[in-house]
Write a protein that holds these residues in place. Structure first.
Motif, mmCIF file in Angstrom:
data_model
loop_
_atom_site.group_PDB
_atom_site.id
_atom_site.type_symbol
_atom_site.label_atom_id
_atom_site.label_comp_id
_atom_site.label_asym_id
_atom_site.label_seq_id
_atom_site.Cartn_x
_atom_site.Cartn_y
_atom_site.Cartn_z
ATOM 1 N N LEU A 1 27.660 46.821 34.736
ATOM 2 C CA LEU A 1 26.905 47.621 35.677
ATOM 3 C C LEU A 1 25.823 47.119 36.439
ATOM 4 O O LEU A 1 25.426 47.212 37.668
ATOM 5 C CB LEU A 1 26.437 49.069 34.926
ATOM 6 C CG LEU A 1 27.358 49.732 34.196
ATOM 7 C CD1 LEU A 1 26.658 51.171 33.541
ATOM 8 C CD2 LEU A 1 28.603 50.356 35.136
ATOM 9 N N ARG A 2 25.235 46.241 35.805
ATOM 10 C CA ARG A 2 23.685 45.521 36.160
ATOM 11 C C ARG A 2 24.191 44.136 36.808
ATOM 12 O O ARG A 2 23.063 43.541 37.153
ATOM 13 C CB ARG A 2 22.735 45.370 34.984
ATOM 14 C CG ARG A 2 22.405 46.911 34.462
ATOM 15 C CD ARG A 2 21.763 47.577 35.424
ATOM 16 N NE ARG A 2 21.821 49.077 35.008
ATOM 17 C CZ ARG A 2 21.357 50.057 35.721
ATOM 18 N NH1 ARG A 2 20.914 50.096 37.055
ATOM 19 N NH2 ARG A 2 21.189 51.416 35.202
ATOM 20 N N HIS A 3 25.191 43.720 36.852
ATOM 21 C CA HIS A 3 25.553 42.205 37.148
ATOM 22 C C HIS A 3 25.834 42.309 38.696
ATOM 23 O O HIS A 3 26.237 43.046 39.289
ATOM 24 C CB HIS A 3 26.914 41.940 36.562
ATOM 25 C CG HIS A 3 26.858 41.489 35.157
ATOM 26 N ND1 HIS A 3 26.584 42.440 34.143
ATOM 27 C CD2 HIS A 3 27.217 40.223 34.500
ATOM 28 C CE1 HIS A 3 26.553 41.775 32.843
ATOM 29 N NE2 HIS A 3 26.912 40.530 32.951
ATOM 30 N N LEU A 4 25.193 41.163 39.190
ATOM 31 C CA LEU A 4 25.259 40.865 40.595
ATOM 32 C C LEU A 4 26.905 40.356 40.844
ATOM 33 O O LEU A 4 27.314 39.859 40.248
ATOM 34 C CB LEU A 4 24.348 40.054 41.153
ATOM 35 C CG LEU A 4 22.868 40.370 40.948
ATOM 36 C CD1 LEU A 4 22.031 39.227 41.253
ATOM 37 C CD2 LEU A 4 22.735 41.644 41.973
ATOM 38 N N PRO A 5 27.189 40.531 42.035
ATOM 39 C CA PRO A 5 28.910 39.882 42.625
ATOM 40 C C PRO A 5 28.802 38.407 42.394
ATOM 41 O O PRO A 5 29.917 38.234 41.486
ATOM 42 C CB PRO A 5 28.725 39.968 44.006
ATOM 43 C CG PRO A 5 27.644 41.257 44.317
ATOM 44 C CD PRO A 5 26.662 41.262 43.369
ATOM 45 N N ALA A 6 27.811 37.699 42.251
ATOM 46 C CA ALA A 6 27.920 36.208 41.833
ATOM 47 C C ALA A 6 28.064 36.081 40.432
ATOM 48 O O ALA A 6 28.566 35.068 39.926
ATOM 49 C CB ALA A 6 26.609 35.350 42.578
ATOM 50 N N GLU A 7 27.922 37.010 39.705
ATOM 51 C CA GLU A 7 27.837 36.839 38.295
ATOM 52 C C GLU A 7 29.274 37.548 37.622
ATOM 53 O O GLU A 7 29.584 37.464 36.435
ATOM 54 C CB GLU A 7 26.726 37.752 37.587
ATOM 55 C CG GLU A 7 25.313 37.145 38.003
ATOM 56 C CD GLU A 7 24.364 38.067 37.335
ATOM 57 O OE1 GLU A 7 23.255 37.344 36.808
ATOM 58 O OE2 GLU A 7 24.455 39.270 37.535
ATOM 59 N N LEU A 8 30.192 37.684 38.707
ATOM 60 C CA LEU A 8 31.427 38.568 38.420
ATOM 61 C C LEU A 8 32.561 37.522 38.861
ATOM 62 O O LEU A 8 32.559 37.011 39.910
ATOM 63 C CB LEU A 8 31.576 39.884 39.024
ATOM 64 C CG LEU A 8 30.460 40.744 38.553
ATOM 65 C CD1 LEU A 8 30.568 42.041 39.461
ATOM 66 C CD2 LEU A 8 30.776 41.007 37.168
ATOM 67 N N SER A 9 33.713 37.584 38.331
ATOM 68 C CA SER A 9 34.689 36.985 38.770
ATOM 69 C C SER A 9 35.343 37.560 39.966
ATOM 70 O O SER A 9 35.152 38.715 40.363
ATOM 71 C CB SER A 9 35.890 36.661 37.670
ATOM 72 O OG SER A 9 36.566 38.154 37.445
ATOM 73 N N GLY A 10 36.376 37.068 40.577
ATOM 74 C CA GLY A 10 36.940 37.426 41.952
ATOM 75 C C GLY A 10 37.699 38.728 41.241
ATOM 76 O O GLY A 10 37.455 39.921 42.233
ATOM 77 N N GLY A 11 38.364 38.927 40.288
ATOM 78 C CA GLY A 11 39.109 39.962 39.960
ATOM 79 C C GLY A 11 37.931 41.046 39.572
ATOM 80 O O GLY A 11 38.164 42.570 40.192
ATOM 81 N N GLN A 12 36.859 40.817 39.167
ATOM 82 C CA GLN A 12 35.913 41.836 38.796
ATOM 83 C C GLN A 12 35.148 42.447 39.927
ATOM 84 O O GLN A 12 34.818 43.693 40.249
ATOM 85 C CB GLN A 12 34.828 41.488 37.887
ATOM 86 C CG GLN A 12 35.453 41.164 36.456
ATOM 87 C CD GLN A 12 34.499 40.307 35.430
ATOM 88 O OE1 GLN A 12 33.755 39.679 35.958
ATOM 89 N NE2 GLN A 12 34.297 40.396 34.212
ATOM 90 N N GLN A 13 35.189 41.454 40.889
ATOM 91 C CA GLN A 13 34.278 41.970 42.263
ATOM 92 C C GLN A 13 35.332 43.023 42.926
ATOM 93 O O GLN A 13 34.909 43.890 43.537
ATOM 94 C CB GLN A 13 34.047 40.684 43.263
ATOM 95 C CG GLN A 13 32.951 39.750 42.614
ATOM 96 C CD GLN A 13 32.580 38.923 43.541
ATOM 97 O OE1 GLN A 13 32.327 38.835 44.984
ATOM 98 N NE2 GLN A 13 32.980 37.636 43.104
ATOM 99 N N GLN A 14 36.795 42.677 42.926
ATOM 100 C CA GLN A 14 37.474 43.586 43.512
ATOM 101 C C GLN A 14 37.643 44.960 42.927
ATOM 102 O O GLN A 14 37.752 45.948 43.531
ATOM 103 C CB GLN A 14 39.175 42.914 43.571
ATOM 104 C CG GLN A 14 40.013 43.741 44.486
ATOM 105 C CD GLN A 14 39.326 43.628 46.224
ATOM 106 O OE1 GLN A 14 38.332 44.458 46.354
ATOM 107 N NE2 GLN A 14 40.009 43.215 47.004
ATOM 108 N N ARG A 15 37.319 44.940 41.698
ATOM 109 C CA ARG A 15 37.285 46.009 40.645
ATOM 110 C C ARG A 15 36.255 46.890 41.410
ATOM 111 O O ARG A 15 36.190 48.178 41.081
ATOM 112 C CB ARG A 15 37.289 45.782 39.497
ATOM 113 C CG ARG A 15 38.639 45.402 38.560
ATOM 114 C CD ARG A 15 38.363 44.827 37.120
ATOM 115 N NE ARG A 15 39.495 44.512 36.637
ATOM 116 C CZ ARG A 15 40.396 45.288 35.889
ATOM 117 N NH1 ARG A 15 39.977 46.630 35.371
ATOM 118 N NH2 ARG A 15 41.525 44.723 35.272
ATOM 119 N N VAL A 16 34.914 46.335 41.705
ATOM 120 C CA VAL A 16 33.789 46.966 42.006
ATOM 121 C C VAL A 16 34.232 47.465 43.362
ATOM 122 O O VAL A 16 33.832 48.908 43.595
ATOM 123 C CB VAL A 16 32.539 45.898 42.070
ATOM 124 C CG1 VAL A 16 31.440 46.812 42.801
ATOM 125 C CG2 VAL A 16 32.324 45.508 40.667
#
Length: 228
Positions: A135-150
């Motif tokens: 929940l508290r992660h910035l986009p740069a701290e997430l993988s591409g797949g996780q960013q698309q999930r957001v």
């Protein structure tokens, strides 16, 4: 749900006029899942923009639940988009300085919800796509797949009637593509929005219950009774 009649979209290219859409007629029912496929420049994204009220046709009507988006005043069109239509894009379109939770909350701000309710709904949406621990992660701290999930959580947090996805797996590798498609399909089955997706990926198109093939601004729709 949707009834498109004679939808034409023309652009100027130098001295020439180009038809991105050339008299498209299309019906999309409540809860339908439609995939749009075709060559680059064939009109796929233009058609999706018409469905989302992000652009207006040069001619024709785009009727959503009895309302013609093509002629709706801009203020009312903005309200329809905010309340009824969720968007997922190839490039994720996340705000880099906002956390996953805050990115999802942005979809609820136009609805006038109080902060506590926004945060609660955003957190639940992220949990529904498997990101309850991010929940508290910035986009740069997430993988591409996780960013698309957001991005998917942001699109669905307001419980839209329509979910529009423009090449949502275009920036992902094959394994992540399948993962994101599984997420989208499960959420579609659970929430039941009308789901329209543009893709260049034939593997995705083959699984679609309805496939709209568009080329040179003209469209052909086929049914796939064997699709899941």
């Amino acid at each position: 749900m949707y009834q498109l009649t004679g939808v034409t979209k023309q652009y100027r290219r130098g001295k020439d006029t180009v038809d991105a859409l050339a008299g498209v007629d299309l019906a999309i029912g409540d809860g339908d899942r439609l995939v749009i496929q075709g060559p680059t420049g064939g009109g796929k994204s233009t058609l999706l923009q018409m469905l989302g009220g992000l652009d207006r046709p040069t001619a024709g009507s785009v009727v959503l639940d009895g309302v013609d988006l093509a002629t709706l005043p801009e203020a009312r069109l903005t309200k329809v988009r905010a309340e009824s239509i969720g968007f997922v894009f190839q490039s994720f379109n996340l705000v880099p300085t906002l956390s996953a939770l805050e990115n999802v909350e942005t979809a609820l701000v136009p609805l006038g919800l109080k902060g506590a309710e926004r945060r609660e709904r955003a957190a639940e949406a992220l949990r529904s796509v498997g990101l309850g621990e991010r929940l508290r992660h910035l986009p740069a701290e997430l993988s591409g797949g996780q960013q698309q999930r957001v991005a998917i959580a942001r699109a669905l947090v307001k419980n839209p009637k329509v979910l529009l996805a423009d090449e949502p797996t275009g920036n992902l590798d094959e394994s992540m593509r399948d993962e994101i498609m599984d997420v989208l399909e499960e959420l579609w089955k659970e929430h039941g929005p009308t789901f329209v997706m543009v893709t260049h990926d034939s593997a995705i198109a083959r699984k679609a219950p309805r496939l709209a093939t568009i080329s040179q601004g003209r469209i052909t729709v086929t049914e796939n009774a064997s699709a899941a």
